[in-house]
Design an enzyme around this catalytic site. Sequence first.
Site, PDB file in Angstrom:
ATOM      1  N   HIS A  51     -30.743  11.765 -60.916  1.00  0.00           N
ATOM      2  CA  HIS A  51     -30.097  10.814 -60.004  1.00  0.00           C
ATOM      3  C   HIS A  51     -28.743  10.363 -60.554  1.00  0.00           C
ATOM      4  CE1 HIS A  51     -33.719  10.850 -57.701  1.00  0.00           C
ATOM      5  NE2 HIS A  51     -34.436  10.457 -58.738  1.00  0.00           N
ATOM      6  N   CYS A  61     -23.996 -10.141 -43.116  1.00  0.00           N
ATOM      7  CA  CYS A  61     -23.239 -10.432 -41.894  1.00  0.00           C
ATOM      8  C   CYS A  61     -24.224 -10.273 -40.743  1.00  0.00           C
ATOM      9  CB  CYS A  61     -21.996  -9.546 -41.759  1.00  0.00           C
ATOM     10  SG  CYS A  61     -22.292  -7.794 -41.502  1.00  0.00           S
ATOM     11  N   THR A  83     -25.073  -7.759 -38.868  1.00  0.00           N
ATOM     12  CA  THR A  83     -25.870  -6.529 -38.992  1.00  0.00           C
ATOM     13  C   THR A  83     -25.995  -6.043 -40.430  1.00  0.00           C
ATOM     14  OG1 THR A  83     -23.871  -5.224 -38.699  1.00  0.00           O
ATOM     15  CG2 THR A  83     -25.157  -5.728 -36.704  1.00  0.00           C
ATOM     16  N   ASP A  93     -20.640 -13.639 -44.086  1.00  0.00           N
ATOM     17  CA  ASP A  93     -19.731 -14.212 -43.098  1.00  0.00           C
ATOM     18  C   ASP A  93     -20.469 -15.383 -42.440  1.00  0.00           C
ATOM     19  OD1 ASP A  93     -21.444 -13.123 -41.227  1.00  0.00           O
ATOM     20  OD2 ASP A  93     -19.934 -11.880 -40.235  1.00  0.00           O
ATOM     21  N   HIS A 105     -32.763   5.492 -57.070  1.00  0.00           N
ATOM     22  CA  HIS A 105     -32.086   6.791 -56.941  1.00  0.00           C
ATOM     23  C   HIS A 105     -30.562   6.680 -56.821  1.00  0.00           C
ATOM     24  CE1 HIS A 105     -35.900   9.063 -55.352  1.00  0.00           C
ATOM     25  NE2 HIS A 105     -36.102   8.422 -56.492  1.00  0.00           N
TER      26      HIS A 105
HETATM   27  C1  RB5 Z   1     -19.642 -11.242 -36.394  1.00  0.00           C
HETATM   28  O1  RB5 Z   1     -19.821 -11.659 -35.099  1.00  0.00           O
HETATM   29  C2  RB5 Z   1     -20.234  -9.873 -36.593  1.00  0.00           C
HETATM   30  O2  RB5 Z   1     -19.397  -8.897 -36.055  1.00  0.00           O
HETATM   31  C3  RB5 Z   1     -20.460  -9.606 -38.062  1.00  0.00           C
HETATM   32  O3  RB5 Z   1     -21.302 -10.588 -38.572  1.00  0.00           O
HETATM   33  C4  RB5 Z   1     -21.108  -8.301 -38.442  1.00  0.00           C
HETATM   34  O4  RB5 Z   1     -22.256  -8.064 -37.715  1.00  0.00           O
HETATM   35  C5  RB5 Z   1     -20.236  -7.121 -38.473  1.00  0.00           C
HETATM   36  O5  RB5 Z   1     -20.622  -6.023 -38.906  1.00  0.00           O
END
Ligand code: RB5
Length: 148
Positions: A133, A65, A67, A8, A98
């Site tokens: 596995h 993204c 996180t 993203d 695995h």
């Molecule tokens: C975008 O701001 C953020 O929500 C996205 O990049 C991500 O972290 C979502 O899981």
Amino acid sequence: MKIVAASDHAGVELRQEMADEARALGHEVTDLGPAPGVAIDYPVNGAMVGRLVAAGEYDLGLLVCGTGVGISIAANKIPGIRAVVCSEPFSAGLARQHNNANVLALGARVVGPGLARLIVRDWLNAEFEGGRHARRVDLITDLEAERQ
Ligand code: RB5
């Protein structure tokens, strides 16, 4: 291997870093963006990469993204996809050995570029071990029938 990468808007720079590392290891990487400054919701590109890998057009996928969480959840909605979020190389290697993970998701707000390269390297250099596995991964695949 043929690898497809996407992110993203939060993951643009780290995605390019990961793609560079994969290319340095000799893989063919198709980077589907987005370009810097272009906003895209993470479920869109998570699903896109998931569909391409599940269809066999690419061997593996790289996602980013903020996180790594949201985009991996989206990819995992596609049957045949085993997407993992990793913040260190040990889990990344084992996810291939695995779990036969076919998509790696990283968080651009979680790991820096140097660590991301180490994670990508260990993930790509590891191989699925099969054996016991494979039976466990098959049990995961069986769960996809519950979505019908
Ligand atoms: C975008 O701001 C953020 O929500 C996205 O990049 C991500 O972290 C979502 O899981």
